[in-house]
Structures are given as structure tokens and as C-alpha cells.
Design a protein around this motif. Structure first.
Motif, mmCIF file in Angstrom:
data_model
loop_
_atom_site.group_PDB
_atom_site.id
_atom_site.type_symbol
_atom_site.label_atom_id
_atom_site.label_comp_id
_atom_site.label_asym_id
_atom_site.label_seq_id
_atom_site.Cartn_x
_atom_site.Cartn_y
_atom_site.Cartn_z
ATOM 1 N N PRO A 1 8.416 -10.962 3.740
ATOM 2 C CA PRO A 1 7.464 -11.187 2.649
ATOM 3 C C PRO A 1 7.827 -10.464 1.360
ATOM 4 O O PRO A 1 7.364 -10.849 0.283
ATOM 5 N N ASN A 2 8.645 -9.435 1.458
ATOM 6 C CA ASN A 2 8.801 -8.529 0.318
ATOM 7 C C ASN A 2 9.959 -8.874 -0.598
ATOM 8 O O ASN A 2 9.917 -8.563 -1.791
ATOM 9 N N ILE A 3 10.990 -9.534 -0.080
ATOM 10 C CA ILE A 3 12.094 -9.906 -0.968
ATOM 11 C C ILE A 3 11.637 -11.007 -1.933
ATOM 12 O O ILE A 3 12.016 -11.019 -3.104
ATOM 13 N N THR A 4 10.775 -11.913 -1.468
ATOM 14 C CA THR A 4 10.241 -12.934 -2.371
ATOM 15 C C THR A 4 9.249 -12.324 -3.363
ATOM 16 O O THR A 4 9.107 -12.821 -4.482
ATOM 17 N N SER A 5 8.575 -11.253 -2.974
ATOM 18 C CA SER A 5 7.649 -10.582 -3.886
ATOM 19 C C SER A 5 8.401 -9.956 -5.061
ATOM 20 O O SER A 5 7.879 -9.896 -6.173
ATOM 21 N N ILE A 6 9.625 -9.484 -4.823
ATOM 22 C CA ILE A 6 10.438 -8.925 -5.916
ATOM 23 C C ILE A 6 10.730 -10.018 -6.946
ATOM 24 O O ILE A 6 10.651 -9.786 -8.164
ATOM 25 N N ILE A 7 11.060 -11.220 -6.475
ATOM 26 C CA ILE A 7 11.321 -12.331 -7.397
ATOM 27 C C ILE A 7 10.079 -12.629 -8.220
ATOM 28 O O ILE A 7 10.149 -12.844 -9.434
ATOM 29 N N SER A 8 8.924 -12.630 -7.572
ATOM 30 C CA SER A 8 7.670 -12.900 -8.280
ATOM 31 C C SER A 8 7.454 -11.898 -9.403
ATOM 32 O O SER A 8 7.054 -12.266 -10.515
ATOM 33 N N GLU A 9 7.738 -10.616 -9.145
ATOM 34 C CA GLU A 9 7.600 -9.596 -10.188
ATOM 35 C C GLU A 9 8.624 -9.781 -11.296
ATOM 36 O O GLU A 9 8.333 -9.597 -12.476
ATOM 37 N N MET A 10 9.860 -10.149 -10.930
ATOM 38 C CA MET A 10 10.921 -10.324 -11.920
ATOM 39 C C MET A 10 10.564 -11.381 -12.954
ATOM 40 O O MET A 10 10.903 -11.260 -14.134
ATOM 41 N N LYS B 1 0.798 -1.225 0.000
ATOM 42 C CA LYS B 1 0.000 0.000 0.000
ATOM 43 C C LYS B 1 0.838 1.287 0.000
ATOM 44 O O LYS B 1 0.393 2.307 -0.515
ATOM 45 N N ILE B 2 2.036 1.242 0.593
ATOM 46 C CA ILE B 2 2.746 2.500 0.868
ATOM 47 C C ILE B 2 4.143 2.547 0.258
ATOM 48 O O ILE B 2 4.449 3.419 -0.550
ATOM 49 N N THR B 3 5.011 1.599 0.630
ATOM 50 C CA THR B 3 6.436 1.754 0.337
ATOM 51 C C THR B 3 6.909 1.097 -0.941
ATOM 52 O O THR B 3 7.879 1.548 -1.552
ATOM 53 N N GLY B 4 6.249 0.020 -1.360
ATOM 54 C CA GLY B 4 6.814 -0.810 -2.411
ATOM 55 C C GLY B 4 7.754 -1.831 -1.791
ATOM 56 O O GLY B 4 8.213 -1.688 -0.657
ATOM 57 N N TYR B 5 8.065 -2.899 -2.557
ATOM 58 C CA TYR B 5 8.817 -4.019 -2.005
ATOM 59 C C TYR B 5 10.270 -3.663 -1.715
ATOM 60 O O TYR B 5 10.820 -4.046 -0.677
ATOM 61 N N ARG B 6 10.925 -2.939 -2.635
ATOM 62 C CA ARG B 6 12.359 -2.681 -2.455
ATOM 63 C C ARG B 6 12.618 -1.786 -1.249
ATOM 64 O O ARG B 6 13.535 -2.038 -0.454
ATOM 65 N N VAL B 7 11.822 -0.744 -1.088
ATOM 66 C CA VAL B 7 12.001 0.144 0.063
ATOM 67 C C VAL B 7 11.726 -0.624 1.356
ATOM 68 O O VAL B 7 12.430 -0.447 2.360
#
Length: 587
Positions: A133-142, A87-93
Motif C-alpha cells: 500500500p505504501n509505494i503507491t502512496s509515495i506516488i500520490s504524494e509526489m 501512524k508510525i513509520t511513514g511510507y518510505r520507511v
């Protein structure tokens, strides 16, 4: 076409984009610090004050009450951290925030004071919520346009998880046990800092991947759900009553998590009352459980039959997951205590020589392979992310230096004592070596159904404890030390890891196949909640080690842990026909 994804796949290493390996090493350093610190907790808290390496001299029950709450919260904060990123920061931040907060947490724990220790644990819980939860979400987007390569990407990524756990427990444990606890906690913090810097300095390689999502992720549903079911899914929003139940059950659960160690350690309570002889703590946790069950039942009941049946199947699997982790996570508590206090870790002569050789190979071969991968990355990316590569090189020079120092120290000893924390690396080692075998099994025509996999995993877990029970059979009641052969502990870790490979990696996979889009976030929360409950139960039961071993024996203590998983595993197998019907064709 997503140009950022296309650009990532222009520079590949081992068939995958360099960005995957940036995430690999970020995860590796985070797991290095996490597991390196985690393995020390029970030993530090229970170590005698009057010793060469003084700890806090806590009773085992007190230490495990605190560790249970800490371990549970680690699986609850990712639910919030994932929402904040979405909702706010994005996965990388969010990943960077998580790394920074965890670095501060490790730094706080390096100081030998009560207040900094608790602050450190709190920061680690918060940081993990942002990171996990967010580092794996980056892989999903990649891999959004490369679905066929996603399984291979996650396999490589989880090798980073296990490599980090392996080296973290080995090196942090070695420094902590031989030179002082603050050295182990401090080393964990140093590598967390290096992981954060490496990721921050390489973030531009991802382009807009991992920025704040502009839309909801699509969830692929089974083909067997027809249009009427899809309409029902869309027309089943959360009601005000649902939200009230979520809030009340969450508050009750958190109140119990914080109150339990407060009562056990300090004899204080946030709910200082009794009703009909039942303590306020028990009343709160039972009320929270009842409210959550009402929420789950009323929510599931509003779906059409096929969807409802599948959600019931997920709920049953979540219950088995609670049982599994309640026993499997004894590795964090009672099994580490068994390694420290009841295992003969002294080696001389040929046995010492063989151990040194095996230990040296276990340590250096993975490092050589990973170092080779680093050289490939440098060739591809040094002109683009040179500063990140330099940080990565510094980290690995540090690891090599520590490994060589440790091996020299061990090889120079004619008589040696195996560190108690060394046994913790066995789980990671067995996962790395056995995962390909189990993967081939799942891909063959002999692939068991979900209920059978759960059953096999629980039975294998029970066999591991049966081996420990047999090894501890001759320890007299109330004994605080013993000299049991280390082979029993090694075999127990082997069977526990095989059980984990049958069960743990499959849960989220089945959940994603069985749960409808409208409820995916809620059921992921349920799944993490099941693991959190298992974590707390593990340490609550582990805290009974002294009481049971004094009244009966340590062998009896582990026999209880052997019998219950086997019984639950047989129940899972017996429910196989029912669960197959509830899953309606999903495998």
C-alpha cells in the motif's frame, strides 16, 4: 508550495520525475520476486519426490488449501501495513521494512526444509503488508500538485508491475523447472534484495515526500453530495459496537484461514467441535460472515439516502469482485496444473523454430526499451544517486545474462519443451499490449457503465474457461496426464486478461468516487477483504479438481468454471438500471 515536489520535477525522464522511475524499478523487482516465487508454489508442492526435480509430492487439494490461505493473507496485511505507515513509520520507511522482510522470506524459502518454507511464506505475507500500500502512496504524494499527470504516472508505474511479473515468472520458472526449485526461489530473493538496496540508496532524492504524514489525506467527494450529507458523514463515527463486530469478525476470518490448511493437510483443527453435524470450521466462518454483514448493514444504514445508496452500490460491486477473483485466480492453481500435466508442451521442427523466435522477441524487446530508460536515468541522476544506479545496473546485467543464457539454451535444442511456468507470463504480456485499446474504449462515447463493465469482464472470464473445457473434453475421467494443444491455454489467458481489464482496474476508482470521507478507510478494507475472500475461494474450488475430474471429467471441471461467471455477468448487466440509480450520477 512543496519544494520537495518542485525539486523532483526539475529532473524528468519521459516527462515524469526521476523519482517515479526509482519507484518503478523498486516495484518491478518486488513483482519479479513475488510472481517468480508464486508461479512455482503449486508445481513445487505437487512435484513427485521420485523425479529429476523432486518436490513435496503433496495432493493437489493440500497444496491449494495452503496457497489459498497465503494468497488471502497477501490482501489483508496491507490494511495493517498502510495504517502503520500512516501512524508510525511513514511510507518510505515502510517500503524499506517490507523489502527487507520479503528478502528474508525468499532467503528462507531457498532452503528445502518444511520449517523454513513456512517461515518464508509468513515473512512474505508480512513484508507485502508493509510494501504494497505504501509505494503507491509515495506516488500520490509526489503528484499532489500535478494531478493532471497522475494518470500517466500510474500507467508507467503499472508497466513496472507487469514487467516484473513477466520476467520473474519467466526466469525464476526457467531455473526452477530446469535446474531445481531452490534456484527459482533463490533468484526471487536476490532480485528482492537488489530492489531494496536500489531504493534505500536513492531515498534522499524524495526529500520529505513519504515521511510520516502530518495530516489526514483529503478525499475528494462528488459534487452531488450537499452540505447536509457532509454533516452526516462527520457525525457518523465508529461506535463501540462497530469495533466489537470488527474484532470478532476479523478473529473469526483469520481463524478460518489458518485452520483450513491445518485441517486439510494435517487433519488437526483449532476448533475441534461440531454442532448439529456442522464442523467447527464452518461454524466459525459463517459466524464471522454474519457479524461482518451486521457491521456493514448497520454502518451503512446510518447515512443519509444518497450516501447510503452509493455504499450499497459499492457493496454489490465488491460481491461481483469476489466472484471474479474466485475464478480468475485459477491461474495460480488449476490452470498451472493444466499447463504442467495436461498440455502438450513439446515442439519440434517449424513449430519449435517459430516459438523460439516469438519467445526471443517477447523477451528482448521489453528489455531493450527498459534499458534505454535506464540510460536516460543515469544521465540525469548519476551524480546524485550513483550507488543506487550501480545497483540498478547490476540487476539489469543479471537479467540480460539470464535472458541470453535461457535463449541460448532454448535455441540450441532441436526438440524443446515449453516450461509450464511460461504460460503465466501471458497475462502480463496481454495486459501490456491490450491496456491501451481498453483505455481508448473507456475514453470514447461507447464507454459502458460500471455494471456493464463488470458483466462483460465476467462473461469474458467464462468464455476463457469454456475454451479450456472444450480443449479438455476428450480427457477421460480420472486421467492424471494428457496432451492437449497449448492453443487452448493461450486463448484462455487472452480472454481472462480481457476480462481483468474490464473489471480489476476499475474497482478502486469507483470506490474512491462513491465512498464518503469518513468511511473511505473502512470500505478500502472491505474491498481488499473481497479480493482476499475471492483468493481463498479460488483455491478451495481449485482443490476439487481431482474429485470432479475423477467422478466426471476435467472438461466438466472447467465447464463449471465457465458457466458460473457467465451467469453472474448476466446478473450484473441486468442490475445495470438499479446500480445506476444507486450511484446517483457518478460514472
Amino acid at each position: 508550495m512543496n519544494t520537495d515536489i518542485e525539486n523532483l520535477f526539475k529532473d524528468t525522464v519521459l516527462g515524469h520525475p526521476v523519482g517515479l522511475f526509482i519507484l518503478f524499478f523498486t516495484e518491478m523487482w518486488e513483482r519479479f520476486s513475488f510472481y517468480g516465487m508464486r508461479i512455482l508454489l503449486i508445481l513445487f508442492l505437487t512435484a513427485p519426490m521420485m523425479s529429476d526435480n523432486p518436490g513435496w509430492d503433496w495432493p493437489r487439494e493440500h497444496a491449494l488449501a495452503l496457497i489459498g490461505t497465503y494468497a488471502s493473507l497477501l490482501y489483508l496485511t496491507p490494511i495493517v501495513g498502510g495504517w502503520v505507515a500512516d501512524k508510525i513509520t511513514g511510507y518510505r520507511v515502510a517500503v524499506i521494512i517490507g523489502c527487507l522482510v520479503m528478502t528474508l522470506g525468499h532467503a528462507a524459502m531457498a532452503f528445502d526444509t518444511t520449517i523454513t518454507f513456512y517461515i518464508g511464506l509468513a515473512l512474505l505475507v508480512i513484508g507485502t503488508g508493509f510494501f504494497k500500500p505504501n509505494i503507491t502512496s509515495i506516488i500520490s504524494e509526489m503528484y499532489k500538485t500535478r494531478e493532471s499527470k497522475k494518470d500517466g504516472a500510474y500507467t508507467i508505474f503499472y508497466m513496472g508491475v507487469n514487467a516484473g511479473a513477466f520476467f520473474g515468472m519467466m526466469l525464476c520458472g526457467y531455473l526452477a523447472e530446469n535446474y531445481g526449485w531452490h534456484w527459482g526461489f533463490g533468484l526471487a530473493g536476490i532480485f528482492m534484495l537488489l530492489g531494496m538496496l536500489q531504493f534505500m540508496l536513492a531515498h534522499q532524492i524524495f526529500g520529505k515526500i513519504g515521511d510520516k504524514p502530518g495530516r489526514k489525506e483529503e478525499v475528494v467527494l462528488s459534487d452531488t453530495i450537499d452540505e447536509s450529507n457532509l454533516a452526516e458523514i462527520k457525525l457518523n463515527p465508529f461506535t463501540t459496537f462497530d469495533y466489537v463486530l470488527i474484532v470478532l469478525s476479523s478473529v473469526g476470518g483469520l481463524l478460518y484461514l489458518f485452520n483450513d490448511p491445518l485441517e486439510v493437510i494435517y487433519s488437526k483443527s483449532l476448533v475441534p467441535f461440531e454442532i448439529a453435524g456442522m464442523s467447527g470450521t464452518n461454524i466459525v466462518v459463517l459466524a464471522a460472515l454474519a457479524l461482518f454483514l451486521i457491521l456493514l448493514i448497520t454502518r451503512i444504514a446510518r447515512y443519509l439516502p444518497i450516501v447510503r445508496d452509493r455504499l450499497i452500490a459499492v457493496t454489490i460491486f465488491a460481491l461481483f469482485t469476489v466472484f471474479f477473483f474466485a475464478f480468475f485466480e485459477q491461474s495460480l492453481g488449476s490452470m498451472t496444473l493444466f499447463a504442467s500435466d495436461y498440455t502438450d508442451r513439446s515442439l519440434t521442427g517449424n513449430s519449435a523454430t517459430i516459438f523460439k523466435i516469438v519467445d526471443g522477441l517477447l523477451t528482448t524487446i521489453p528489455l531493450i526499451i527498459i534499458t534505454y530508460v535506464i540510460t536516460l536515468i543515469f544521465k540525469k541522476t548519476f551524480t546524485k544517486i550513483g550507488a543506487s544506479n550501480i545497483i540498478l545496473a547490476i540487476a539489469f546485467i543479471g537479467v540480460w545474462g539470464l535472458v541470453i543464457f535461457r535463449l541460448y539454451d532454448k535455441f540450441s535444442q532441436t526438440e524443446m519443451t515449453v516450461d509450464a511456468t511460461w504460460f503465466g507470463i501471458l497475462n502480463s504480456f496481454f495486459i501490456i499490449t491490450l491496456a491501451p485499446v481498453f483505455s481508448k474504449w473507456w475514453e470514447s462515447k461507447y464507454n459502458p457503465s460500471a455494471a456493464m463493465k463488470y458483466g462483460i469482464g465476467l462473461v469474458l472470464l467464462g468464455f476463457g474457461f469454456a475454451i479450456l473445457s472444450y480443449g479438455a473434453a476428450d480427457i477421460p475421467p480420472g486421467a492424471r496426464t494428457a496432451s492437449v494443444s497449448m492453443i487452448f491455454l493461450i486463448l484462455a489467458y487472452l480472454f481472462h486478461t480481457m476480462g481483468e481489464l474490464c473489471l480489476s482496474p476499475l474497482g478502486l476508482s469507483y470506490l474512491s468516487k462513491l465512498v464518503p470521507a469518513r468511511m473511505i478507510g473502512f470500505m478500502f478494507g472491505v474491498w481488499y477483504l473481497a479480493i482476499a475472500v475471492g483468493q481463498k475461494a479460488a483455491n478451495t474450488m481449485g482443490g476439487m479438481i481431482d474429485k470432479i475430474s475423477e467422478q466426471y471429467s476435467l472438461g466438466t471441471f472447467f465447464l463449471i468454471f465457465a458457466i458460473i461467471p457467465v451467469i453472474v455477468g448476466i446478473v450484473s448487466m441486468a442490475l445495470n438500471p438499479l446500480l445506476k440509480r444507486l450511484m446517483h450520477g457518478v460514472r
